[in-house]
Design a protein around this motif. Sequence first.
Motif, PDB file in Angstrom:
ATOM      1  N   PRO A 125       4.167  82.950  71.553  1.00  4.44           N
ATOM      2  CA  PRO A 125       4.319  82.247  70.273  1.00  4.44           C
ATOM      3  C   PRO A 125       4.359  80.732  70.395  1.00  4.44           C
ATOM      4  CG  PRO A 125       5.864  84.088  70.442  1.00  4.44           C
ATOM      5  CD  PRO A 125       5.221  83.941  71.786  1.00  4.44           C
ATOM      6  N   ALA A 126       4.991  80.212  71.440  1.00  2.00           N
ATOM      7  CA  ALA A 126       5.170  78.767  71.550  1.00  2.00           C
ATOM      8  C   ALA A 126       3.859  78.027  71.807  1.00  2.00           C
ATOM      9  CB  ALA A 126       6.160  78.450  72.663  1.00  2.00           C
ATOM     10  N   LEU A 127       2.820  78.743  72.215  1.00  2.00           N
ATOM     11  CA  LEU A 127       1.555  78.086  72.529  1.00  2.00           C
ATOM     12  C   LEU A 127       0.841  77.590  71.273  1.00  2.00           C
ATOM     13  CD1 LEU A 127      -0.295  77.384  74.939  1.00  2.00           C
ATOM     14  CD2 LEU A 127      -1.502  79.530  74.519  1.00  2.00           C
ATOM     15  N   ALA A 128       1.109  78.227  70.136  1.00  2.00           N
ATOM     16  CA  ALA A 128       0.417  77.880  68.896  1.00  2.00           C
ATOM     17  C   ALA A 128       1.350  77.164  67.928  1.00  2.00           C
ATOM     18  CB  ALA A 128      -0.144  79.132  68.240  1.00  2.00           C
ATOM     19  N   ARG A 129       0.796  76.153  67.246  1.00  2.00           N
ATOM     20  CA  ARG A 129       1.541  75.468  66.195  1.00  2.00           C
ATOM     21  C   ARG A 129       1.186  76.073  64.833  1.00  2.00           C
ATOM     22  NH1 ARG A 129       0.913  70.325  62.815  1.00  2.00           N
ATOM     23  NH2 ARG A 129      -1.313  70.808  63.042  1.00  2.00           N
ATOM     24  N   LYS A 130      -0.118  76.108  64.527  1.00  2.00           N
ATOM     25  CA  LYS A 130      -0.606  76.675  63.278  1.00  2.00           C
ATOM     26  C   LYS A 130      -1.851  77.509  63.567  1.00  2.00           C
ATOM     27  CE  LYS A 130       1.027  73.069  60.099  1.00  2.00           C
ATOM     28  NZ  LYS A 130       0.657  72.203  58.958  1.00  2.00           N
ATOM     29  N   MET A 131      -2.171  78.423  62.637  1.00  3.24           N
ATOM     30  CA  MET A 131      -3.371  79.250  62.770  1.00  3.24           C
ATOM     31  C   MET A 131      -4.202  79.196  61.498  1.00  3.24           C
ATOM     32  SD  MET A 131      -2.648  82.874  64.644  1.00  3.24           S
ATOM     33  CE  MET A 131      -1.537  83.496  63.379  1.00  3.24           C
ATOM     34  N   ILE A 132      -5.512  79.180  61.682  1.00  2.80           N
ATOM     35  CA  ILE A 132      -6.462  79.398  60.595  1.00  2.80           C
ATOM     36  C   ILE A 132      -7.257  80.627  60.993  1.00  2.80           C
ATOM     37  CG2 ILE A 132      -8.402  78.457  59.298  1.00  2.80           C
ATOM     38  CD1 ILE A 132      -7.440  75.649  60.223  1.00  2.80           C
ATOM     39  N   ILE A 133      -7.142  81.704  60.226  1.00  5.21           N
ATOM     40  CA  ILE A 133      -7.847  82.943  60.592  1.00  5.21           C
ATOM     41  C   ILE A 133      -8.666  83.410  59.389  1.00  5.21           C
ATOM     42  CG2 ILE A 133      -6.419  83.668  62.516  1.00  5.21           C
ATOM     43  CD1 ILE A 133      -4.742  85.332  60.694  1.00  5.21           C
ATOM     44  N   LEU A 230      -3.244  79.840  57.624  1.00  3.80           N
ATOM     45  CA  LEU A 230      -4.205  79.799  56.530  1.00  3.80           C
ATOM     46  C   LEU A 230      -5.158  80.975  56.720  1.00  3.80           C
ATOM     47  CD1 LEU A 230      -5.338  78.284  54.045  1.00  3.80           C
ATOM     48  CD2 LEU A 230      -6.823  77.028  55.633  1.00  3.80           C
ATOM     49  N   VAL A 231      -5.211  81.861  55.740  1.00  2.00           N
ATOM     50  CA  VAL A 231      -6.029  83.070  55.801  1.00  2.00           C
ATOM     51  C   VAL A 231      -7.143  82.936  54.769  1.00  2.00           C
ATOM     52  CG1 VAL A 231      -6.028  85.588  55.657  1.00  2.00           C
ATOM     53  CG2 VAL A 231      -3.972  84.389  56.430  1.00  2.00           C
ATOM     54  N   PRO A 241     -13.570  94.659  55.678  1.00  6.28           N
ATOM     55  CA  PRO A 241     -13.371  94.707  54.226  1.00  6.28           C
ATOM     56  C   PRO A 241     -12.279  93.755  53.741  1.00  6.28           C
ATOM     57  CG  PRO A 241     -13.740  96.907  55.080  1.00  6.28           C
ATOM     58  CD  PRO A 241     -13.672  96.006  56.271  1.00  6.28           C
ATOM     59  N   SER A 242     -12.579  93.051  52.645  1.00  6.73           N
ATOM     60  CA  SER A 242     -11.737  91.958  52.168  1.00  6.73           C
ATOM     61  C   SER A 242     -10.295  92.358  51.905  1.00  6.73           C
ATOM     62  CB  SER A 242     -12.349  91.358  50.900  1.00  6.73           C
ATOM     63  OG  SER A 242     -13.661  90.888  51.148  1.00  6.73           O
ATOM     64  N   ARG A 243     -10.061  93.633  51.594  1.00  8.59           N
ATOM     65  CA  ARG A 243      -8.671  94.051  51.347  1.00  8.59           C
ATOM     66  C   ARG A 243      -7.803  93.854  52.593  1.00  8.59           C
ATOM     67  NH1 ARG A 243     -12.140  98.161  50.905  1.00  8.59           N
ATOM     68  NH2 ARG A 243     -12.193  99.808  52.484  1.00  8.59           N
ATOM     69  N   ASN A 244      -8.430  93.874  53.776  1.00  8.10           N
ATOM     70  CA  ASN A 244      -7.687  93.602  55.011  1.00  8.10           C
ATOM     71  C   ASN A 244      -7.159  92.169  55.045  1.00  8.10           C
ATOM     72  OD1 ASN A 244      -7.932  96.032  56.847  1.00  8.10           O
ATOM     73  ND2 ASN A 244     -10.080  95.720  56.304  1.00  8.10           N
ATOM     74  N   THR A 245      -7.950  91.245  54.513  1.00 11.15           N
ATOM     75  CA  THR A 245      -7.531  89.842  54.499  1.00 11.15           C
ATOM     76  C   THR A 245      -6.320  89.660  53.600  1.00 11.15           C
ATOM     77  OG1 THR A 245      -9.843  89.205  54.843  1.00 11.15           O
ATOM     78  CG2 THR A 245      -8.333  87.486  54.108  1.00 11.15           C
ATOM     79  N   ARG A 246      -6.342  90.301  52.452  1.00 16.07           N
ATOM     80  CA  ARG A 246      -5.188  90.223  51.542  1.00 16.07           C
ATOM     81  C   ARG A 246      -3.963  90.867  52.185  1.00 16.07           C
ATOM     82  NH1 ARG A 246      -9.605  91.435  48.082  1.00 16.07           N
ATOM     83  NH2 ARG A 246     -10.019  89.781  46.556  1.00 16.07           N
ATOM     84  N   LEU A 257      -3.457  81.988  51.260  1.00 17.14           N
ATOM     85  CA  LEU A 257      -4.658  82.820  51.173  1.00 17.14           C
ATOM     86  C   LEU A 257      -5.731  82.133  50.328  1.00 17.14           C
ATOM     87  CD1 LEU A 257      -6.152  85.552  51.607  1.00 17.14           C
ATOM     88  CD2 LEU A 257      -4.989  86.369  49.538  1.00 17.14           C
ATOM     89  N   ILE A 258      -6.957  82.140  50.847  1.00 17.56           N
ATOM     90  CA  ILE A 258      -8.127  81.679  50.090  1.00 17.56           C
ATOM     91  C   ILE A 258      -9.139  82.825  50.067  1.00 17.56           C
ATOM     92  CG2 ILE A 258     -10.004  80.015  49.920  1.00 17.56           C
ATOM     93  CD1 ILE A 258      -8.394  78.158  51.754  1.00 17.56           C
TER      94      ILE A 258
END
Length: 285
Positions: A125-133, A230-231, A241-246, A257-258
Amino acid sequence: MNEPQELKSTWKSVRTRTITAGGVKFAYRELGADNPGPPLVCLIHLAAVLDNWDPRVIDGFAARHRVIAFDNRGVGASSGSPSASMEEMAQDAIAFVEAMGFDQVDLFGFSMGGMIAQEIVLMKPALARKMIITGTGPAGGEGISKVARVTYLDMLRGWLSFQDPKQFLFFTRTPSGIRAGKEFLLRIQERTEDRDKKITVAALQAQLKALRRWGNKAPADLSKVHHPVLVANGDSDRMVPSRNTRDLAERLPNSELIIYPDSGHGAVFQFHGDFVRRALAFLAR
């Protein structure tokens, strides 16, 4: 927010370098090295090499951030045997980041890369500050284990219609989706020199095996991932399938979420201008 930098080189021209970590020689490219803050490490999608990143997205990020993208083990110009699980790919990514000398980074993972990013923050966990997936979902997500079936079907559709399969896999079949796909495919061909090696059949099969394993895996406890995330995705993703993103955004306690309209798996490339603007604002907070 720091002022955008005039890039000395761009994704179209930046040279490919290598670094050895864990006995693997990783091929990578780097932009914006003079920018402050944690580097943004980019994790690529299924069957992809360095040349598959959208230059508008990478150059957009590199105007404000140090941006680094690399080939997974056994993929493109990186040495070694290709990994057949997300966990192995995450371990390789951690080894690469540590070999580069970084104590903390931001992660940008697209599709399979978003799955690797999730494993990284669970492992270290400490290796990452923020994620954009983007264009991704959680382990055990609905339809993820069937990505191979969709991929092979659209590879066949592309072959029969003399088109790149990404036109079907990444974009909708509406007029705007078709146009966006054609524009994206032209952009990723802008680099004409020092292009990466294409993925091998063996590496593709290993990645498809990793996706099947991920799709059949028990869901992870994402409630303990407190990183800002940020997803993003399109509203009509056929691959994941987009429902996975939600679902992913709901299960991550500190997420935004975007969902882009009339778009598929490659929504962040279709809407690259808006996506880069919103992602930069997210990273700057």
